[in-house]
Structure formats: C-alpha cells, structure tokens
Design a protein around this motif. Structure first.
Motif, PDB file in Angstrom:
ATOM      1  N   ALA A 306      12.722  11.370  45.959  1.00  0.00           N
ATOM      2  CA  ALA A 306      11.591  10.441  45.800  1.00  0.00           C
ATOM      3  C   ALA A 306      10.957  10.594  44.419  1.00  0.00           C
ATOM      4  O   ALA A 306      10.687  11.712  43.968  1.00  0.00           O
ATOM      5  CB  ALA A 306      10.542  10.706  46.876  1.00  0.00           C
ATOM      6  N   ARG A 307      10.702   9.453  43.782  1.00  0.00           N
ATOM      7  CA  ARG A 307       9.946   9.466  42.518  1.00  0.00           C
ATOM      8  C   ARG A 307       8.475   9.699  42.882  1.00  0.00           C
ATOM      9  O   ARG A 307       7.843   8.844  43.513  1.00  0.00           O
ATOM     10  CB  ARG A 307      10.089   8.139  41.789  1.00  0.00           C
ATOM     11  CG  ARG A 307      11.461   7.949  41.205  1.00  0.00           C
ATOM     12  CD  ARG A 307      11.540   6.654  40.456  1.00  0.00           C
ATOM     13  NE  ARG A 307      12.758   6.583  39.671  1.00  0.00           N
ATOM     14  CZ  ARG A 307      12.981   5.698  38.710  1.00  0.00           C
ATOM     15  NH1 ARG A 307      12.068   4.794  38.427  1.00  0.00           N
ATOM     16  NH2 ARG A 307      14.103   5.712  38.030  1.00  0.00           N
ATOM     17  N   THR A 308       7.966  10.841  42.459  1.00  0.00           N
ATOM     18  CA  THR A 308       6.673  11.316  42.956  1.00  0.00           C
ATOM     19  C   THR A 308       5.684  11.479  41.804  1.00  0.00           C
ATOM     20  O   THR A 308       6.024  12.069  40.773  1.00  0.00           O
ATOM     21  CB  THR A 308       6.879  12.678  43.658  1.00  0.00           C
ATOM     22  OG1 THR A 308       7.890  12.518  44.659  1.00  0.00           O
ATOM     23  CG2 THR A 308       5.602  13.176  44.302  1.00  0.00           C
ATOM     24  N   VAL A 309       4.473  10.966  41.997  1.00  0.00           N
ATOM     25  CA  VAL A 309       3.412  11.105  40.990  1.00  0.00           C
ATOM     26  C   VAL A 309       2.250  11.872  41.616  1.00  0.00           C
ATOM     27  O   VAL A 309       1.801  11.544  42.718  1.00  0.00           O
ATOM     28  CB  VAL A 309       2.930   9.721  40.489  1.00  0.00           C
ATOM     29  CG1 VAL A 309       1.749   9.873  39.535  1.00  0.00           C
ATOM     30  CG2 VAL A 309       4.069   8.971  39.805  1.00  0.00           C
ATOM     31  N   LEU A 310       1.792  12.912  40.929  1.00  0.00           N
ATOM     32  CA  LEU A 310       0.624  13.695  41.350  1.00  0.00           C
ATOM     33  C   LEU A 310      -0.525  13.348  40.411  1.00  0.00           C
ATOM     34  O   LEU A 310      -0.313  13.223  39.195  1.00  0.00           O
ATOM     35  CB  LEU A 310       0.910  15.198  41.246  1.00  0.00           C
ATOM     36  CG  LEU A 310       2.244  15.722  41.767  1.00  0.00           C
ATOM     37  CD1 LEU A 310       2.355  17.232  41.511  1.00  0.00           C
ATOM     38  CD2 LEU A 310       2.408  15.407  43.242  1.00  0.00           C
ATOM     39  N   SER A 311      -1.748  13.233  40.951  1.00  0.00           N
ATOM     40  CA  SER A 311      -2.882  12.932  40.071  1.00  0.00           C
ATOM     41  C   SER A 311      -4.157  13.539  40.659  1.00  0.00           C
ATOM     42  O   SER A 311      -4.407  13.419  41.863  1.00  0.00           O
ATOM     43  CB  SER A 311      -3.056  11.418  39.932  1.00  0.00           C
ATOM     44  OG  SER A 311      -3.993  11.144  38.916  1.00  0.00           O
ATOM     45  N   ALA A 312      -4.934  14.192  39.805  1.00  0.00           N
ATOM     46  CA  ALA A 312      -6.134  14.883  40.291  1.00  0.00           C
ATOM     47  C   ALA A 312      -7.325  14.587  39.391  1.00  0.00           C
ATOM     48  O   ALA A 312      -7.172  14.255  38.207  1.00  0.00           O
ATOM     49  CB  ALA A 312      -5.883  16.391  40.338  1.00  0.00           C
ATOM     50  N   PHE A 313      -8.511  14.730  39.987  1.00  0.00           N
ATOM     51  CA  PHE A 313      -9.761  14.527  39.246  1.00  0.00           C
ATOM     52  C   PHE A 313     -10.809  15.452  39.828  1.00  0.00           C
ATOM     53  O   PHE A 313     -10.875  15.637  41.048  1.00  0.00           O
ATOM     54  CB  PHE A 313     -10.233  13.076  39.401  1.00  0.00           C
ATOM     55  CG  PHE A 313     -11.584  12.838  38.786  1.00  0.00           C
ATOM     56  CD1 PHE A 313     -11.699  12.572  37.430  1.00  0.00           C
ATOM     57  CD2 PHE A 313     -12.737  12.933  39.554  1.00  0.00           C
ATOM     58  CE1 PHE A 313     -12.954  12.381  36.859  1.00  0.00           C
ATOM     59  CE2 PHE A 313     -13.988  12.739  38.987  1.00  0.00           C
ATOM     60  CZ  PHE A 313     -14.090  12.466  37.635  1.00  0.00           C
ATOM     61  N   GLY A 314     -11.626  16.055  38.975  1.00  0.00           N
ATOM     62  CA  GLY A 314     -12.658  16.930  39.513  1.00  0.00           C
ATOM     63  C   GLY A 314     -13.720  17.297  38.498  1.00  0.00           C
ATOM     64  O   GLY A 314     -13.833  16.697  37.423  1.00  0.00           O
ATOM     65  N   GLY A 315     -14.497  18.308  38.861  1.00  0.00           N
ATOM     66  CA  GLY A 315     -15.620  18.754  38.039  1.00  0.00           C
ATOM     67  C   GLY A 315     -15.178  19.126  36.637  1.00  0.00           C
ATOM     68  O   GLY A 315     -14.051  19.531  36.394  1.00  0.00           O
ATOM     69  N   GLY A 316     -16.109  18.973  35.725  1.00  0.00           N
ATOM     70  CA  GLY A 316     -15.814  19.274  34.307  1.00  0.00           C
ATOM     71  C   GLY A 316     -16.449  18.286  33.359  1.00  0.00           C
ATOM     72  O   GLY A 316     -17.264  18.632  32.558  1.00  0.00           O
ATOM     73  N   ALA A 320      -5.893  15.327  35.697  1.00  0.00           N
ATOM     74  CA  ALA A 320      -4.546  15.803  35.363  1.00  0.00           C
ATOM     75  C   ALA A 320      -3.532  15.114  36.265  1.00  0.00           C
ATOM     76  O   ALA A 320      -3.778  14.940  37.460  1.00  0.00           O
ATOM     77  CB  ALA A 320      -4.471  17.320  35.578  1.00  0.00           C
ATOM     78  N   SER A 321      -2.416  14.724  35.665  1.00  0.00           N
ATOM     79  CA  SER A 321      -1.339  14.090  36.439  1.00  0.00           C
ATOM     80  C   SER A 321       0.004  14.662  36.021  1.00  0.00           C
ATOM     81  O   SER A 321       0.157  15.188  34.902  1.00  0.00           O
ATOM     82  CB  SER A 321      -1.313  12.573  36.201  1.00  0.00           C
ATOM     83  OG  SER A 321      -2.537  11.998  36.593  1.00  0.00           O
ATOM     84  N   SER A 322       0.969  14.544  36.916  1.00  0.00           N
ATOM     85  CA  SER A 322       2.338  14.936  36.592  1.00  0.00           C
ATOM     86  C   SER A 322       3.285  14.083  37.430  1.00  0.00           C
ATOM     87  O   SER A 322       2.847  13.330  38.312  1.00  0.00           O
ATOM     88  CB  SER A 322       2.560  16.429  36.852  1.00  0.00           C
ATOM     89  OG  SER A 322       3.815  16.837  36.333  1.00  0.00           O
TER      90      SER A 322
END
Ligand code: UT7
Length: 336
Positions: A306-316, A320-322
């Motif tokens: 599977a072509r998979t995309v990870l993406s995150a957002f948080g404090g700061g 970040a994505s990969s």
C-alpha cells in the motif's frame, strides 16, 4: 523543509511494529458524571467513545519499553543500534527516558535520547532515525512514541479531559535501499513558534505556585491542524510523484475524527483511504500514528504494497509527514 529520500543511496526501512495500551478504559459515560459534557457531544465533535488510562504504578517509560519489546519481536530483531523516544509526557524533565529504555532492553551503550515535538514526535523520530542510518551512526534504530496524557490533563477541564488517552507504539527501522517495501521515501518537517501559546503546559517560572495542567486553544489548533497536515502531506506526495487517487492509506495524527476527514477532503483522497482510529483510544499524541497503523492493518486499509502517507501536527507548533510502501510485517500488541 521537505526532504526527498527517493534515490538516496541509503534508506530507513520499517521492519517491525509494536504497541502497548493500558488495560484501563474510561468510557464517555464515565466522564459525563464528572464533567458538564455528554456522550453525544464527545462522539459528534471528536469521534471518541473511550480512552485508555494507565494505573498509578505504570510509568511512561514502562509503556515505552513494552511497545519497544513488541516492535523488536515483530521485526524478529534481537537488538538495535539506537533508541529515539518521542514523548511530551515524560516521567520527569531530566534525564530523558530513552537511555533507560535502552538499558532495560539490554541494548548496551547505544545512542538514545528523547524527541520533544508533541504530537509530531513520532514522525520527527523517524526522520532522526533515517539521519542516524544515513550517517552510519547505527544500522537499526527503535523509534518509540509513548504518552501518559492522563497525568497532565486537568480532569476537571471538559475541553481537554474528554480528548486524550495514554498509550505507546514503536517501530524498528533498519538500513536498506529505497526500492525495498518499508523504505521511508520522503520527509516534510516544519514548525511555527508564533503558535507556541496554542498548546502549552506552563513551566515552573511561568506558574511558580500554580497548577501546571495542559491547555489547548482547541478551535485555533483545529484550523491549523487541517491546514498544516494537508499542506505537509501534499509535499511528500509530490516528492513521491503520487496523486491522491494513487494513495492507498493516509494515516494522520489522531486528534479528532473531524480533522482526519477534513484533511482527507482537502487532499481529495478517495473515500475509505483515510484512517480514523481514535474511537477506542482518544488522542494519544505522539503514539497515535503507530497505534493507528495497527488499526489500519486490522481493517485491511493497510496491506503490504500500500502507498502510505503519514502526517502529524502538534504543539510547538510542529508538523511532519512521511511516505512509504507498506511492508509485509505482523504487529505485536499487548496491554499493561
Ligand atoms: O493533538 C494535538 C492537536 N490537537 C488537536 O488537533 C485538537 C484540535 N481541536 C479540536 O479537536 C476541537 O477544537 C475540540 C474537540 C477541542 C473542540 O471542538 P469544537 O467543535 O472546536 O468546539 P469549540 O471549542 O468551538 O466549542 C464549542 C462549544 C463551546 O461552547 P459555547 O462557547 O459554544 O457555548 C464549548 O464550551 O462546545 C463547548 N464544549 C463542550 N461541550 C460539551 C467544549 N468542550 C465540551 C465538552 N462537552 N467536552
């Protein structure tokens, strides 16, 4: 900052996945008796039905160790050459937890430190591990994310107490080639400190005599989360020459089901490709992506190839994505 790793001579290849959740559950009904809230409000505004809470004798380091052992087991690996641990709820401000995890796992005197990037910490950790592998610092690295938000969230604050849960996840990444399934193909990391006030735990100097609970400007964070995750995910998709139709699984940070759906809509993903996996665990901050990967495997949204995309957002604020082609692996999951 987008970094294309496609074509780089060395890749970080995901080789094992482990998780550990506290056995203790807190259902919405348990909170309704304590807070001015309702099951209907929590479900409709967040998608959350229950969350996990550690017992008093379980530390964030305990959760991290259990998830790390499970990831090693999943990878069939006896040891690794380094530990990167993402947490925003450490048991203590100093020293970091990662050296203790390495010690308890019998890894010897390997490099080990904590990443503080709140909910983006797991993907920041993956990028750090890729750097270690590319630089020859280690041949394989444990990237662990462990959180005990139940210890920093004010139990009397309905705006945050209904959202967060405890848990941990970990992956083993090893040095390999970009052509292999599991190779992390691209990274996009960013931050905007002008939003530092939006997600915060006051320090000793800020509240010398006061309580130091977690606080979040929910609505402002919501809007930023959608904008930042969508833009960041698009950048890694572009780096991989993937269009929305060709992404099989989008696994974002699990803060709120409405955020997951809004980002998926913004990206133009076909229905069913975005993973919403917070109904039973709530927002587990840095641990949410590895925990969601396990859910996505169980739901068969995530499959080998599977072509998979990870993406995150948080404090700061941080984001970040990969991206990776999902490898053949069997996750190992336990409770404590
Ligand atoms: O993980 C790190 C990143 N975190 C996030 O991405 C979280 C982002 N934010 C969110 O997920 C959402 O903003 C929340 C779930 C925190 C809040 O949902 P919302 O739809 O943005 O609600 P709101 O903050 O605009 O509040 C709407 C109303 C308010 O009442 P009034 O002012 O309209 O009378 C709140 O006081 O809902 C009220 N409210 C609640 N009502 C019942 C807030 N929390 C609750 C609650 N139960 N638990």
């Amino acid at each position: 900052m987008a970094r294309r790793t496609v074509g780089a001579p060395v890749a970080a290849v995901v080789a094992g996945l482990g998780t550990c959740l506290p056995a203790g559950k807190v259902d919405n009904a348990d909170l309704v008796g304590i807070l001015d809230t309702s099951d209907a409000w929590i479900r409709s505004r967040t998608g959350i039905s229950s969350r996990r809470r550690v017992s008093d004798d379980v530390s964030v380091t305990d959760l991290a160790c259990a998830a790390a052992v499970n990831a090693l087991d999943s990878a069939g690996a006896g040891t690794v050459g380094g530990v990167v641990l993402a947490t925003s709820t450490p048991d203590r401000p100093c020293p970091p937890a990662a050296p203790e995890v390495a010690h308890r796992l019998g890894l010897g005197c390997v490099p080990a430190f904590d990443v503080s990037a709140v909910c983006s910490g797991f993907v920041y950790g993956l990028a750090t591990a890729w750097g270690w592998l590319a630089a020859g610092i280690a041949d394989s690295v444990l990237v662990v994310a462990a959180e005990t938000y139940s210890r920093i969230v004010d139990p009397a604050d309905r705006a945050t107490a209904v959202l967060f849960g405890d848990g941990a996840g970990a992956v083993v990444v090893r040095r390999g080639t970009p052509e292999e399934p599991g190779a992390l193909l691209a990274f996009d990391l960013g931050s905007d400190g002008s939003g530092a006030e939006l997600i915060r735990v006051p320090g000793v100097r800020e509240r010398p005599d006061g309580e130091r609970w977690f606080a979040m400007a929910g609505r402002k964070v919501y809007l930023q989360a959608v904008d930042r995750m969508a833009a960041s995910a698009l950048r890694v998709m572009k780096d991989c020459s993937w269009t929305p139709e060709t992404v099989d699984a989008f696994v974002p940070h699990q803060a709120n089901l409405r955020i997951v759906e809004a980002v998926a809509g913004r990206l133009g993903l076909p229905a069913g490709r975005a993973v919403g996996a917070l109904a039973d665990v709530g927002n587990t901050a840095a641990a949410s992506i590895p925990l969601a990967l396990v859910d996505a495997l169980a739901a068969r949204v995530l499959k080998p190839g599977a072509r998979t995309v990870l993406s995150a957002f948080g404090g700061g604020l941080t984001w970040a994505s990969s991206a990776l082609i999902w490898p053949q692996l069997t996750p190992v999951c336990t409770e404590v």
